[in-house]
Design an enzyme around this catalytic site. Structure first.
Site, PDB file in Angstrom:
ATOM      1  N   LYS A  62     -35.614   1.725  10.156  1.00  0.00           N
ATOM      2  CA  LYS A  62     -36.184   2.755  11.012  1.00  0.00           C
ATOM      3  C   LYS A  62     -35.410   4.050  10.747  1.00  0.00           C
ATOM      4  CE  LYS A  62     -38.031  -0.045  14.808  1.00  0.00           C
ATOM      5  NZ  LYS A  62     -38.060  -0.245  16.261  1.00  0.00           N
ATOM      6  N   ASP A 235     -37.532 -13.994  24.291  1.00  0.00           N
ATOM      7  CA  ASP A 235     -38.351 -13.824  23.092  1.00  0.00           C
ATOM      8  C   ASP A 235     -37.822 -14.753  21.995  1.00  0.00           C
ATOM      9  OD1 ASP A 235     -39.834 -13.054  20.943  1.00  0.00           O
ATOM     10  OD2 ASP A 235     -39.349 -10.923  21.061  1.00  0.00           O
ATOM     11  N   ARG A 252     -28.599   2.322  17.193  1.00  0.00           N
ATOM     12  CA  ARG A 252     -29.949   2.330  17.742  1.00  0.00           C
ATOM     13  C   ARG A 252     -30.464   3.769  17.794  1.00  0.00           C
ATOM     14  NH1 ARG A 252     -31.517  -2.813  19.582  1.00  0.00           N
ATOM     15  NH2 ARG A 252     -33.544  -1.826  19.260  1.00  0.00           N
ATOM     16  N   HIS A 351     -48.630 -23.242 -28.252  1.00  0.00           N
ATOM     17  CA  HIS A 351     -47.609 -23.720 -29.185  1.00  0.00           C
ATOM     18  C   HIS A 351     -48.291 -24.505 -30.313  1.00  0.00           C
ATOM     19  CE1 HIS A 351     -43.301 -25.638 -29.501  1.00  0.00           C
ATOM     20  NE2 HIS A 351     -43.747 -25.188 -30.666  1.00  0.00           N
ATOM     21  N   LYS A 533     -42.259 -39.933  14.606  1.00  0.00           N
ATOM     22  CA  LYS A 533     -42.852 -40.918  15.520  1.00  0.00           C
ATOM     23  C   LYS A 533     -43.567 -40.139  16.613  1.00  0.00           C
ATOM     24  CE  LYS A 533     -42.099 -45.109  18.125  1.00  0.00           C
ATOM     25  NZ  LYS A 533     -43.153 -44.759  19.072  1.00  0.00           N
TER      26      LYS A 533
END
Length: 847
Positions: A62, A235, A252, A351, A533
């Site tokens: 950012k 979250d 930030r 080849h 299982k």
């Protein structure tokens, strides 16, 4: 911190890289007057800690070129202005391929600061040194406060999550995000080879759901903003392999230069907890060191040259032994894997040797893994071609064209027929699936399947198959549709299988045996496969030809017809080819909870319903899924005599699954790794299946061994005691507890205790209506304290309980001749539900 005042461009040398720094006095944070020069100084000082947690991870950036008051630019892809020395890796997305920066060194970090990158976001996984994505090395929970909540509430949720994570042997470390909430990180030490991002995400999702159910007034796990007022969103989604989280120690882009800052748990107890500025973080780092350093334990082993990785350095030994560098122009490769950029490559070389053939090579773990194709690449899914695995080749061979001199190994002309990159879908010892991408011949999906046995004379025999599903096809999924090894071992013969009449009655499924620890310790992953299982109702599934379309018939283990009870599973008829009918498959009907985990309690709400109105009403609340794991009949012919591996491959071939039908792969690794994966996913356990074993319908076999995490026992209900029995407040409309029995080796019912917990009130009422009353106890040996208030029931209903232990060896059932107050009893039983698919004679002690 001193402010840099010069506005003149400055050329600096960082890690031997020359960078020009400009506009150092530009203000990035107007609220505090923090300049670009100060940001660069912060990055230089914090680099040792920040790089520890961000390196080798594809970074999303950012950027605020005009400071945080200006416009923000979200950037993934590197552009043409990026210096060539900036480390990068490519990731192919659905519609594009992006080159991501790897924040591996101070020079790159400085370049990011120069380009106004304030926030660095990275995923929870890293690239290996050879360029292959590694499994996730850490789990993260983002605790995000909704309106009316803040850091104190986030801290409270963090403490609740800490207790759960520590119970999972994970040690969480808190980070105040510098924005609103708190991040919890936990290193996945020792799980690097067994976990996927999807698996870690599922564990995190389940944890979030559990916190929400236990603390509904504080926690929410749903992303909807309307649900988040006054609560903390846990979250879990940032564990997804395509999601990112702000890197620890990153700045930030807020009004002030706050930082995603590691904290101590003691700090989280401070009611005045707040986010930290970049100057505070530097002071703490100098004083306390990197509080997040233990998090690096999750990835150190992946990047070090372990014996396993060192073994890849010797993969070219066979190649070199067959060639003389003085006699052939072929490349001989470096002494170690190349540190290549971008997606892995492939090449197909024509080849003209003694016999014309094509060499198919895939870049994998530092070499080109190679196969000779006598007939070339197949272009028709119905026509499979032989592939013979040859020695690994050096990566440089991908660009080799030329003449190998006559008399030398492989002598003849070599030209490149096609080349490009590929997306890897599966790479196993016996199976490889890849989607090739080339400008010359376009994209296509191919599968390579080993047909020869490991260690035998034909161990290098494979086939190459062009799958039915191809890139760009709109077929609702990308499930495997490669042919079975059984077909391949028969030379991939074409032709229609003969038709047989479907059995009048569905066969009984093969049963697993509960294995003792000593037997489990001897299981070898070479000889055994390990499957989940599933916690549901076992079902034999028949897909039969109908007048207009195929019909699905479901039969329980006890022979009960389940077809009308689960009508949504008729969808399977549209997932198979008419040429493969009739089909008889083995599977489990499950009800998945919100986290995608089987819930036996939810399945109870769909059980034993036959009236269409009742079924439809229950179906609106609880849907079911079908998990398929074996094949008994294909095209009217029994395949039960074939080995497990062939039956599983046949199952994958005949079913193209989509919700609500699933054909999951076996778990990777050995038994311990399979159990750990199952435990982290909070599943019931693991079934070990012998790879070479046939399917034995209706029999309990030691070729299938089951291992459960929780102790559960199927029981026969022989009576019930009213709620509050003997207290003067007895309520004969509600069952307080159920009396339980298990047949001994001679089929005689033996009392094993009672269960009174785990019921809802509706369950207690339903029990009274469900059980058929009888006058006398249907067994001997019930202690007087339990019998005095008992209401007896016909011993015809089977249930399942979870328990803590037996009071004595359950092998002693029957040894006391039914004497009261003697014999083994279940301790701490908890109700799980009715077993509609079992009969009393099916019940055995789960040793």
């Amino acid at each position: 911190m001193a402010r840099t005042s010069s506005s003149k461009p400055q050329t600096v040398v960082v890690d031997d890289r020359r960078l020009q720094l400009t506009n150092l006095d530009k203000v990035y944070y107007p609220a505090t007057g923090t300049t670009k020069g100060e940001v660069l100084q912060y990055l230089a000082q914090v680099a040792p800690a920040l790089l520890r947690h961000a390196s080798y991870r594809p970074a999303t950036r950012k950027r605020w070129p005009d400071g945080v008051a200006g416009q923000m630019f979200f950037q993934k892809n590197l552009d043409a202005s990026t210096p060539s020395w900036v480390p990068r890796r490519s990731i192919r997305h659905r519609t594009s391929t992006n080159d991501y920066v790897l924040v591996n060194d101070l020079a790159t970090l400085t370049w990011l600061g120069q380009t106004a990158t304030l926030e660095i976001h990275v995923p929870q996984w890293r690239f290996g040194r050879t360029g292959s994505p590694l499994p996730p090395d850490r789990l993260v929970l983002d605790l995000d406060p909704g309106p009316g909540a803040g850091l104190p509430e986030c801290a409270e949720v963090a403490r609740l999550a800490r207790d759960i994570l520590r119970g999972m042997d994970l040690d969480p470390l808190p980070v105040t995000s510098g924005s609103k909430g708190i991040h919890l990180y936990a290193a996945l030490v020792g799980h690097d080879e067994s976990l996927t991002a999807d698996a870690v995400s599922a564990v995190a999702h389940e944890l979030a759901r559990h916190l929400e159910s236990e603390h509904p007034d504080l926690v929410v796990s749903d992303m909807k903003k309307s649900l988040r007022a006054g609560k903390v969103l846990v979250d879990w989604s940032q564990n997804n392999g395509s999601k990112t989280t702000i890197a620890p120690y990153s700045l930030r882009g807020r009004d002030e230069p706050t930082v995603a800052a590691p904290r101590t748990w003691e700090e989280l107890d401070d009611p005045d907890l707040r986010h930290l500025s970049f100057t505070e973080v530097l002071e703490r780092l100098e004083r306390d060191g990197d509080l997040l350093e233990p998090l690096a334990a999750g990835h150190l082993a992946q990047l070090e040259p372990t014996p396993e990785r060192m073994a890849t350095f010797d993969k070219l030994e066979t190649y070199r032994a067959k060639r003389d560098p003085d006699r052939t122009p072929e490349p001989f490769g470096p002494e170690s894997p190349a540190d290549g950029d971008g997606a892995p490559t492939f090449v197909i070389q024509e080849h003209h040797a003694r016999r014309l053939h094509w060499d198919f090579r895939l870049e994998h773990e530092g070499v080109l893994v190679s196969w000779a194709l006598p007939k070339g690449e197949p272009t028709d899914p119905k026509q499979n071609h032989l592939a013979v695995q040859t020695e690994d080749h050096p990566l440089e061979y991908g660009s080799f064209e030329g003449t190998i001199p006559a008399g030398e190994y492989g002598g003849g002309e070599v030209t490149i027929w096609d080349a490009g990159t590929y997306d890897l879908e599966k790479w196993r010892e016996d199976e490889v699936i890849a989607v090739l991408h080339s400008e010359r011949r376009g994209s296509r999906r191919l599968a390579l399947i080993r047909t020869g046995g490991r260690g035998g004379d034909d161990e290098n025999s494979w086939l190459i198959h062009r799958t039915k599903t191809q890139p760009g096809d709109d077929q609702g999924g990308d499930e495997d549709d490669e042919p079975s090894p059984a077909q391949a071992s028969r030379g991939a013969r074409s032709g229609q299988a003969g038709r047989g009449e479907p059995p009048a009655e569905a066969p009984r499924p093969m049963l697993a045996t509960t294995a003792p620890a000593a037997e489990l310790a001897r299981l070898d992953a070479e000889d055994w496969a390990f499957e989940v299982k599933w916690d549901g109702f076992r079902a034999v599934v028949e897909v039969l030809p109908g007048d207009d379309e195929a019909v699905v018939r479901l039969t329980s283990r006890s022979g009960q017809d389940l077809t009308v009870t689960f009508p949504e599973l008729q969808a399977l008829a549209g997932m198979v080819d008419a040429d493969d009918l009739p089909l008889v498959l083995d599977g489990e009907i499950v009800a998945l909870d919100a986290d995608g985990r089987p819930s036996f309690r939810r399945l109870q709400q769909r059980a034993n319903l036959t009236r269409p109105r009742d079924v439809e009403k229950a179906r609106r609340g609880v849907g079911v899924d079908l998990v398929l794991f074996d094949a008994l009949v294909v095209g009217g012919r029994a395949v039960t005599g074939r080995p497990y591996t062939e039956r599983r491959a046949e199952l994958a071939r005949v079913v193209t699954p989509r919700r609500p039908v699933h054909v999951p792969d076996a778990l990777d690794g050995d038994l311990d790794e399979a159990l750990e994966t199952s435990r982290l996913m909070r599943l019931e356990g693991v079934v070990a299946k012998r790879r070479r074993a046939a399917y034995t319908p209706g029999r309990r076999s030691r070729d299938w061994l089951k291992v459960k995490h929780a102790r559960t026992q199927e029981v026969v209900v022989v009576g019930w005691r009213p709620l509050h029995a003997g207290t003067g407040r007895e309520d004969a409309r509600l069952a307080g507890s159920l009396l339980l029995a298990v047949p001994d080796d001679d089929g005689v019912l033996r009392f094993v205790g009672k269960v009174g917990t785990g019921f809802k009130e509706a369950d207690r009422r339903a029990v009274v209506r469900r059980l058929r009353p009888v006058d006398d106890a249907p067994l001997d040996g019930v202690p007087r304290a339990e019998a005095v208030h008992a209401r007896w029931a016909a011993p015809e209903q089977v249930a399942e309980v979870e328990y803590g232990d037996w009071t004595s060896d359950p092998g002693d059932l029957g040894a006391t001749d039914g004497a009261p107050d003697e014999g083994p009893r279940l301790r701490h039983s908890v109700w799980r539900g009715w077993r509609e698919d079992k009969r009393p004679e099916d019940v055995r002690v789960e040793r």
